[in-house]
Design a protein around this motif. Structure first.
Motif, mmCIF file in Angstrom:
data_model
loop_
_atom_site.group_PDB
_atom_site.id
_atom_site.type_symbol
_atom_site.label_atom_id
_atom_site.label_comp_id
_atom_site.label_asym_id
_atom_site.label_seq_id
_atom_site.Cartn_x
_atom_site.Cartn_y
_atom_site.Cartn_z
ATOM 1 N N LEU A 67 40.138 30.596 32.270
ATOM 2 C CA LEU A 67 40.282 31.876 32.952
ATOM 3 C C LEU A 67 41.573 31.953 33.753
ATOM 4 N N ALA A 68 42.012 30.818 34.279
ATOM 5 C CA ALA A 68 43.169 30.759 35.167
ATOM 6 C C ALA A 68 42.971 31.719 36.340
ATOM 7 N N ALA A 69 44.027 32.012 37.079
ATOM 8 C CA ALA A 69 43.881 32.795 38.307
ATOM 9 C C ALA A 69 43.529 34.252 38.030
ATOM 10 N N VAL A 70 44.253 34.894 37.111
ATOM 11 C CA VAL A 70 44.024 36.310 36.846
ATOM 12 C C VAL A 70 42.661 36.524 36.202
ATOM 13 N N GLY A 71 42.296 35.666 35.273
ATOM 14 C CA GLY A 71 40.980 35.774 34.648
ATOM 15 C C GLY A 71 39.857 35.605 35.658
ATOM 16 N N THR A 72 40.065 34.707 36.627
ATOM 17 C CA THR A 72 39.073 34.534 37.681
ATOM 18 C C THR A 72 38.936 35.797 38.513
ATOM 19 N N ALA A 73 40.062 36.442 38.818
ATOM 20 C CA ALA A 73 40.038 37.682 39.598
ATOM 21 C C ALA A 73 39.307 38.792 38.845
ATOM 22 N N ILE A 74 39.519 38.883 37.541
ATOM 23 C CA ILE A 74 38.827 39.893 36.723
ATOM 24 C C ILE A 74 37.328 39.626 36.712
ATOM 25 N N TRP A 75 36.962 38.345 36.540
ATOM 26 C CA TRP A 75 35.540 37.975 36.536
ATOM 27 C C TRP A 75 34.886 38.302 37.877
ATOM 28 N N ALA A 76 35.555 37.974 38.985
ATOM 29 C CA ALA A 76 35.006 38.252 40.313
ATOM 30 C C ALA A 76 34.875 39.752 40.552
ATOM 31 N N GLN A 77 35.861 40.511 40.059
ATOM 32 C CA GLN A 77 35.821 41.969 40.222
ATOM 33 C C GLN A 77 34.647 42.561 39.460
ATOM 34 N N GLU A 78 34.447 42.123 38.239
ATOM 35 C CA GLU A 78 33.339 42.651 37.426
ATOM 36 C C GLU A 78 31.975 42.280 38.009
ATOM 37 N N ALA A 79 31.920 41.110 38.679
ATOM 38 C CA ALA A 79 30.658 40.661 39.273
ATOM 39 C C ALA A 79 30.451 41.237 40.677
ATOM 40 N N GLY A 80 31.487 41.865 41.215
ATOM 41 C CA GLY A 80 31.371 42.444 42.549
ATOM 42 C C GLY A 80 31.438 41.436 43.674
ATOM 43 N N TYR A 81 32.036 40.272 43.413
ATOM 44 C CA TYR A 81 32.112 39.232 44.434
ATOM 45 C C TYR A 81 33.292 39.472 45.374
ATOM 46 N N GLY A 82 33.178 38.945 46.579
ATOM 47 C CA GLY A 82 34.314 38.895 47.482
ATOM 48 C C GLY A 82 34.237 39.781 48.702
#
Length: 286
Positions: A67-82
């Motif tokens: 996922l690397a950094a950008v993929g992690t950000a996309i995953w977190a965004q889709e999951a509503g985390y943060g």
């Protein structure tokens, strides 16, 4: 993630190639230092090792952490985390704050990699380079790249950092690291102004000194403010920019330009002890 019809890896590769090519030309046109380590056969070996290191690190990272950094950000965004989504923060503000927090996190990681013995064993390979040019910015052990990505991923998830902000941060961080490791001569007035905000080559070169007092300073890779805030800023090296000794005093020979030697360095003993080095920085340090 795509932008202007280009995927994230393509965008980063284009940015990297453009910055690398530009700085290579500037290094040839206006070098800051002229030393044996910076030219001839040894430079060719250094460049091969340092460039090979970034290729190996990139492959290892994509295998272990696809996922690397950008993929992690996309995953977190889709999951509503943060934190940012929880606060309903506007995208522009979340982007700015994410950039600043990530830059501080990288600075803090760098400081810890010098202070924590086991991390120093890995990080010292970066400092073992006896030359100092833009390829030194690529010389990080694959283990350090993976650990760094895990740290950044944790910050990204905790913040809920916008993917576009993470992409911008990764490009800027990579470009800034190549810039402040570059063997280029900036006008002194320009250097004084620039280093109020960003890390310049003359500022970061001090961090690569064999003098531990100088190495334990100027940890920044992008923004220069953290070293000033936390009193780890050094204005100038004791021997001057043209007299500074680069590298680690334990290893001051051509082995440092060897790829196999560099990859094995986290697992070898300091030459003076003959015993496994648990990572305690030497007087030459970091």
């Amino acid at each position: 993630m795509t932008l202007f019809g280009l995927s994230e890896p393509v965008i980063r590769l284009l940015a990297f190639s453009s910055i690398f090519a530009a700085l290579t030309i500037i290094e040839l046109w206006a070098p800051r230092l002229e030393r044996d380590e910076m030219r001839g056969a040894l430079k060719s070996r250094r460049w091969f090792t340092n460039i090979a290191m970034v290729v190996l690190s990139s492959v290892v990272l994509r295998i272990i952490f696809p996922l690397a950094a950008v993929g992690t950000a996309i995953w977190a965004q889709e999951a509503g985390y943060g934190l940012f989504p929880l606060l309903g923060m506007p995208l522009w503000l979340a982007g700015i704050l994410a950039f600043l927090v990530l830059d501080f996190a990288v600075w803090l990681e760098h400081v810890v990699s010098h202070k924590w013995p086991w991390l120093w064993r890995i990080h010292r390979m970066h400092h073992a380079d006896t030359g100092f040019d833009l390829t030194t910015a690529l010389r990080f052990h694959p283990l350090e790249i993976v650990l760094s990505m895990l740290w950044k991923a944790a910050i990204i998830i905790a913040l809920g950092a916008p993917p576009v902000a993470v992409l911008v941060f990764e490009i800027v961080l990579n470009g800034a690291a190549m810039f402040n490791h570059a063997n280029i001569r900036l006008p002194l007035a320009a250097d004084r102004i620039l280093r109020l905000l960003i890390v310049t080559p003359d500022m970061h070169r001090i961090h690569h000194s064999t003098d531990r007092r100088e190495t334990d300073s100027n940890y920044g890779f992008n923004l220069a403010i953290w070293d000033r805030i936390f009193a780890t800023y050094t204005q100038a090296p004791r021997r001057g920019q043209t007299g500074i000794e680069i590298g680690l005093s334990e290893w001051r020979d051509s082995r440092t330009a060897n790829l196999g030697w560099a990859l094995a360095l986290p697992f070898v003993a300091r030459p003076e002890s003959g015993k496994p080095d648990l990572g305690k920085p030497t007087e030459a340090g970091q």
